[in-house]
Scaffold this active site. Structure first.
Site, short mmCIF file in Angstrom:
data_model
loop_
_atom_site.label_atom_id
_atom_site.label_comp_id
_atom_site.label_asym_id
_atom_site.label_seq_id
_atom_site.Cartn_x
_atom_site.Cartn_y
_atom_site.Cartn_z
N ARG A 141 0.85 -1.18 0.00
CA ARG A 141 0.00 0.00 0.00
C ARG A 141 0.88 1.23 0.00
O ARG A 141 1.84 1.32 0.77
CB ARG A 141 -0.95 0.01 1.21
CG ARG A 141 -2.06 -1.02 1.15
CD ARG A 141 -3.02 -0.75 0.00
NE ARG A 141 -4.13 -1.71 -0.07
CZ ARG A 141 -4.11 -2.83 -0.76
NH1 ARG A 141 -3.00 -3.15 -1.45
NH2 ARG A 141 -5.16 -3.62 -0.79
N GLU B 174 -5.11 6.62 -7.41
CA GLU B 174 -5.19 5.68 -8.51
C GLU B 174 -6.50 5.88 -9.27
O GLU B 174 -7.54 6.04 -8.64
CB GLU B 174 -5.10 4.24 -8.00
CG GLU B 174 -3.78 3.91 -7.34
CD GLU B 174 -3.68 2.45 -6.90
OE1 GLU B 174 -4.60 1.66 -7.22
OE2 GLU B 174 -2.70 2.11 -6.23
N HIS C 34 -0.84 -0.97 -10.48
CA HIS C 34 -1.51 -1.79 -9.45
C HIS C 34 -2.07 -3.08 -10.05
O HIS C 34 -3.26 -3.37 -9.99
CB HIS C 34 -2.63 -1.01 -8.76
CG HIS C 34 -2.94 -1.54 -7.40
ND1 HIS C 34 -3.56 -0.79 -6.42
CD2 HIS C 34 -2.71 -2.76 -6.83
CE1 HIS C 34 -3.71 -1.51 -5.33
NE2 HIS C 34 -3.19 -2.72 -5.55
#
Length: 317
Positions: free
Chosen positions: A236, A265, A284
């Site tokens: 994270r 994001e 991601h």
């Protein structure tokens, strides 16, 4: 009932599993494009009783729940989602369910980033495709190097195992890690976070985001790392202080970073992370693999079917 599937970037939600078990009771609509604001989300799914979200792509905060009066079931991939306000959902009688599993995609992507940085794959590939110099970099050997893991849970342990296969010395540290657990994984327990950072050639983050881990790696910690070391974060983003990391990368305090997670994001088009030469970044995709997706979407259909039958499963919170 109407069901919305959000953030299906690859447009595979309907093909990754069999939805026929609920087809006669649920009308599914899929959204591939990411909604930037709560206004956009509420306008698109306000008529839905069921919403499916992929990991933390679209946060569900109290303010959004208040704008979705018809919502009865929220299904998230994975069994933990920090972007969902579970208390607000419970107050409104909304059931939140998760999906077990997830595969080993994040473990494998961690090593893709390590190897890509160590062997300068982006630079060499770009030069080859663009007619540039034939061999312009010197790679870094992994054998005999030190791998430092922040966190030794399921993913951290698997990353350690692969590091050992490369002939690396592996150490780990976290607030709760014990010598016995480290020994069971064949890993040395670092005396402290500081010792791990100072001694490692590769530092890889595998911690859950919490108040204890938020900002765990800041300017002081990055300053302890070797100038030749690489930092990998597939966990994270807020665990590593963004400003401190950018400063360290720009100033050559560390050799580079491999990143798969970001505080915003999708990453804004003008974000400096996109252009720093010593960053290998992916959007991601640690969990974005065929096995993970098939497991996620199979679990989604099972969760919805169980809810419709009056016996919800995999309830979170």
């Amino acid at each position: 009932m109407k069901c919305a599937v959000l953030d299906d970037y690859q447009q595979v939600a309907l093909s990754m599993t069999d939805w026929s078990a609920i087809a006669d009771r649920v009308e599914v609509k899929v959204f591939a494009a990411h909604f930037e604001t709560e206004d956009e989300v509420a306008a698109a799914i306000g008529d839905c009783e069921i919403v499916v979200i992929m990991r933390e792509r679209t946060p569900f905060r109290r303010t959004l729940f208040e704008r979705l009066p018809r919502l009865k079931l929220l299904v998230t991939t994975g069994m933990r989602n920090a972007s969902v306000d579970l208390a607000a959902a419970a107050e409104r009688g909304i059931v939140v369910c998760g999906t077990p599993g997830g595969g080993e995609g994040t473990t494998e992507l961690t090593w893709a980033l390590v190897l890509g940085l160590a062997r300068k794959l982006v630079q060499e590939n770009e030069a080859l495709r663009g007619g540039g110099p034939w061999q312009s970099t010197v790679g870094v050997d992994l054998i005999g190097k030190r791998l430092g893991l922040l966190g030794l849970g399921r993913i951290g342990s698997n990353v350690a195992r692969i590091g050992q296969a490369f002939g690396m010395e592996v150490a780990a540290w976290s607030q709760n890690l014990t010598a016995d657990k480290a020994a069971a994984a064949g890993v040395r327990l670092a005396a402290s976070k500081e010792e791990l950072l100072e001694s490692s050639d590769i530092v890889s983050v595998h911690l859950v985001l919490s108040e204890r881990t938020r900002g765990l790696i800041g300017a002081r910690e990055l300053g302890l790392m070797k100038p030749s070391a690489y930092l990998i974060n597939t966990s994270r983003a807020p665990i590593v202080d963004r400003t401190a990391l950018l400063d360290a990368l720009r100033g050559g305090m560390i050799a580079g970073a491999g990143l798969d997670v970001y505080e915003t994001e999708p990453l804004p088009a003008d974000d400096p992370i996109r252009s720093l030469p010593n960053v290998l970044a992916t959007p991601h995709i640690g969990y974005v693999t065929e096995d993970s997706y098939r497991g996620f979407f199979r679990g989604i259909v099972q969760d919805i079917e169980a809810f419709l039958n009056g016996s919800p499963i995999n309830v979170i919170g």
